[in-house]
Design a protein around this motif. Structure first.
Motif, short mmCIF file in Angstrom:
data_model
loop_
_atom_site.label_atom_id
_atom_site.label_comp_id
_atom_site.label_asym_id
_atom_site.label_seq_id
_atom_site.Cartn_x
_atom_site.Cartn_y
_atom_site.Cartn_z
N PRO A 22 -105.24 -73.51 -13.47
CA PRO A 22 -105.60 -72.56 -12.41
C PRO A 22 -104.98 -71.17 -12.59
CG PRO A 22 -104.14 -74.29 -11.57
CD PRO A 22 -104.56 -74.70 -12.93
N ASP A 23 -103.86 -71.07 -13.31
CA ASP A 23 -103.25 -69.75 -13.48
C ASP A 23 -103.52 -69.18 -14.88
OD1 ASP A 23 -101.81 -71.65 -14.76
OD2 ASP A 23 -99.83 -70.98 -14.07
N GLU A 24 -104.68 -69.57 -15.43
CA GLU A 24 -105.08 -69.08 -16.76
C GLU A 24 -105.18 -67.56 -16.74
OE1 GLU A 24 -105.28 -69.99 -20.34
OE2 GLU A 24 -105.97 -71.76 -19.27
N SER A 25 -104.62 -66.89 -17.74
CA SER A 25 -104.71 -65.43 -17.82
C SER A 25 -104.78 -65.02 -19.29
CB SER A 25 -103.49 -64.79 -17.15
OG SER A 25 -103.55 -63.40 -17.29
N ALA A 26 -105.80 -64.25 -19.64
CA ALA A 26 -105.96 -63.83 -21.04
C ALA A 26 -106.93 -62.66 -21.10
CB ALA A 26 -106.50 -64.99 -21.89
N ALA A 27 -106.93 -61.96 -22.23
CA ALA A 27 -107.88 -60.87 -22.44
C ALA A 27 -108.26 -60.85 -23.91
CB ALA A 27 -107.26 -59.54 -22.03
N ALA A 28 -109.50 -60.50 -24.18
CA ALA A 28 -109.98 -60.47 -25.56
C ALA A 28 -111.08 -59.43 -25.69
CB ALA A 28 -110.53 -61.84 -25.95
N LEU A 29 -111.18 -58.84 -26.88
CA LEU A 29 -112.22 -57.86 -27.15
C LEU A 29 -113.18 -58.48 -28.17
CD1 LEU A 29 -113.21 -55.02 -26.51
CD2 LEU A 29 -111.74 -54.14 -28.32
N VAL A 30 -114.38 -58.83 -27.69
CA VAL A 30 -115.35 -59.60 -28.50
C VAL A 30 -116.50 -58.68 -28.92
CG1 VAL A 30 -116.80 -61.67 -28.53
CG2 VAL A 30 -114.77 -61.60 -27.09
N PRO A 31 -116.92 -58.72 -30.20
CA PRO A 31 -118.08 -57.91 -30.60
C PRO A 31 -119.28 -58.16 -29.68
CG PRO A 31 -117.06 -58.94 -32.53
CD PRO A 31 -116.38 -59.52 -31.32
N ALA A 32 -119.84 -57.09 -29.13
CA ALA A 32 -120.90 -57.23 -28.12
C ALA A 32 -122.14 -57.92 -28.67
CB ALA A 32 -121.27 -55.85 -27.57
N ARG A 33 -122.51 -57.60 -29.90
CA ARG A 33 -123.73 -58.18 -30.46
C ARG A 33 -123.58 -59.70 -30.61
NH1 ARG A 33 -125.38 -59.76 -35.10
NH2 ARG A 33 -123.49 -59.11 -36.19
N VAL A 34 -122.42 -60.13 -31.13
CA VAL A 34 -122.17 -61.57 -31.31
C VAL A 34 -122.14 -62.28 -29.95
CG1 VAL A 34 -120.52 -63.30 -32.14
CG2 VAL A 34 -120.89 -61.19 -33.45
N LEU A 35 -121.47 -61.65 -28.98
CA LEU A 35 -121.35 -62.25 -27.64
C LEU A 35 -122.73 -62.39 -26.99
CD1 LEU A 35 -119.43 -63.26 -25.40
CD2 LEU A 35 -119.35 -60.92 -24.55
N ALA A 49 -108.00 -67.92 -28.54
CA ALA A 49 -106.66 -67.96 -29.15
C ALA A 49 -106.30 -66.55 -29.56
CB ALA A 49 -106.65 -68.89 -30.37
N THR A 50 -105.35 -65.94 -28.88
CA THR A 50 -104.92 -64.59 -29.24
C THR A 50 -103.44 -64.61 -29.57
OG1 THR A 50 -104.48 -64.10 -26.91
CG2 THR A 50 -106.60 -63.40 -27.76
N THR A 51 -103.08 -63.75 -30.52
CA THR A 51 -101.67 -63.66 -30.91
C THR A 51 -100.99 -62.50 -30.20
OG1 THR A 51 -102.31 -62.29 -32.78
CG2 THR A 51 -102.08 -64.65 -33.18
N GLY A 52 -101.81 -61.74 -29.45
CA GLY A 52 -101.23 -60.59 -28.74
C GLY A 52 -101.37 -59.31 -29.54
N SER A 53 -101.49 -59.41 -30.86
CA SER A 53 -101.60 -58.20 -31.69
C SER A 53 -103.05 -57.89 -32.03
CB SER A 53 -100.80 -58.40 -32.97
OG SER A 53 -101.33 -59.48 -33.70
N GLY A 54 -103.98 -58.56 -31.35
CA GLY A 54 -105.40 -58.32 -31.63
C GLY A 54 -105.96 -59.31 -32.65
N GLU A 55 -105.09 -59.90 -33.50
CA GLU A 55 -105.54 -60.91 -34.46
C GLU A 55 -105.82 -62.18 -33.68
OE1 GLU A 55 -106.60 -62.06 -37.60
OE2 GLU A 55 -106.73 -59.91 -37.67
N GLY A 56 -107.02 -62.43 -33.39
CA GLY A 56 -107.32 -63.62 -32.60
C GLY A 56 -108.71 -64.11 -32.88
N ILE A 57 -109.07 -65.20 -32.21
CA ILE A 57 -110.39 -65.79 -32.42
C ILE A 57 -110.86 -66.35 -31.09
CG2 ILE A 57 -109.40 -68.04 -33.08
CD1 ILE A 57 -111.66 -68.33 -35.10
#
Length: 379
Positions: free
Chosen positions: A186-199, A217-225
């Protein structure tokens, strides 16, 4: 490798996996579609080091094995096959495909050169597939298409408890869509920048099942999936994509807290009117909107050139205002709104307008908002 599978199930899975194949692959094997037959069924996968697609389907597997063939060619073949069971057999360096009296023989590529697909991250939560697809379609209207500004070609996904926010901007407009979902905690919190075309492609392609699993899965430095998984005829569909690097601009504060002028207009009438008046607007010039007592007047064209003018009904509250917008950007925003009546809210003529749907009793629907910068009017 040898298996039999229903034609429709195979064609659907191959088309789905092949849609993310690169047009100009950096190495030839990336144009391939990997077929993996085992006791558990069939897995079809593609990967270009950015985005992976993986479709599982049930099949009668006689011999286990793997083969890599041209993905686009296989998709074209499967689409044109008669409606009969398909049998595929790996024989040396070729794959033979038989369907009724139609027979094809395909050259294979070296399987050992194919990169291994990334693992799906742990599930973050689930969302209704049709709601998610519609929300993404609304959000991507404002995403940038300029690859020189890669951060703006993405959609920022913000997860806060049971709410997902989707934000996109190309510097001239901004879309913000909120939707409910079922988070893993319930307290899930995250942010990600996903390519718009793929999304956009992924959300639209996963509507066959009832819900979509989102795994981040984000590492905080933008390297994520980020991964998405849904059900489809004959099996599951799973796709992952690398997140975009960079800091998405802090755009939420651009939505003003209060407005000087608001106007309620019939959406269909406004869309038709903008389309007509914009016919005489030179490239990159604005369509003028003038709001006054119960009337919205649209004008375009200037000087010696062709001109157009049209008036439609509007319920205007507050001061009269005259401003102008890029007609295509205005149409994009209007078309993304679900309600039959739209609200246009202004602070002043030189500041952006906020478009939103209007529900009963003049209340605005805040789940989707579209902010649009004005264009300088030609005097």
């Amino acid at each position: 490798m040898k298996f039999r599978v229903e034609r429709d199930v195979l064609a659907d899975a191959v088309a789905w996996a092949a849609r993310s194949l690169p047009v100009r692959p950096s190495v030839p094997v990336l144009a391939g579609l990997l077929i993996d037959a085992s006791d558990e069924g069939l897995v079809l996968s593609t990967f270009d080091y950015e985005t992976s697609a993986r479709a599982t389907l049930t099949a009668q597997v006689s011999d286990e094995g793997r083969a890599l063939v041209s993905g686009r060619l296989l998709a074209d073949i499967c689409r044109s096959l008669p409606n009969k069971p398909v049998e595929m057999v790996l024989d040396g360096s070729r794959v033979s495909l038989t369907c009724g009296s139609a027979r094809f023989s395909l050259q294979t590529m070296p399987v050992e050169d194919y990169p291994s697909l990334p693992d799906m991250p742990a599930a973050t939560g689930t969302v209704a597939s049709d709601v998610f697809a519609h929300a993404v379609a609304q959000a991507v209207t404002a995403a940038g298409r300029d690859d020189m500004l890669p951060v703006l070609t993405g959609v920022r996904i913000e997860i806060d408890g049971s709410t997902i926010s989707l934000l996109a901007t190309d510097r001239f407009r901004l879309s913000h869509r909120e939707l409910d979902w079922s988070p893993r905690s319930p307290d899930e919190s995250a942010a990600a920048l996903v390519p718009a075309r793929v999304l956009g492609d992924t959300a639209k392609s996963l509507t066959a099942g009832g819900e979509v699993t989102i795994a981040l899965a984000t590492t905080g430095s933008g390297e994520g999936i980020i991964g998405f998984e849904g059900q489809a005829p004959g099996g599951t569909r799973r796709t992952t994509t690398r997140l975009l690097d960079g800091e998405f601009p802090k755009v939420r504060s651009l939505f003003p807290a209060e407005h000087q002028t608001t106007a309620l207009v019939d959406k269909a009438a406004l869309i038709e009117s903008v389309k007509r008046v914009a016919l005489v607007a030179e490239r990159n010039t604005a369509v003028q909107l003038a709001f006054s007592d119960g009337v919205l007047t649209l004008d375009a064209g200037s000087g010696d050139e062709a001109q157009a003018s049209e008036s439609i009904e509007a319920t205007v509250t507050g001061e009269d205002i005259t401003t102008g917008f890029n007609p295509q950007f205005l149409l994009d925003g209007l078309s993304a709104i679900d309600q039959p009546v739209v609200e246009l809210a202004f602070t002043q003529a030189s500041k952006p307008v906020v478009l939103s749907g209007s529900v009963a009793d003049g209340e605005r629907d805040t789940s989707f908002r579209y902010l649009l910068m004005p264009r300088r009017l030609l005097s």
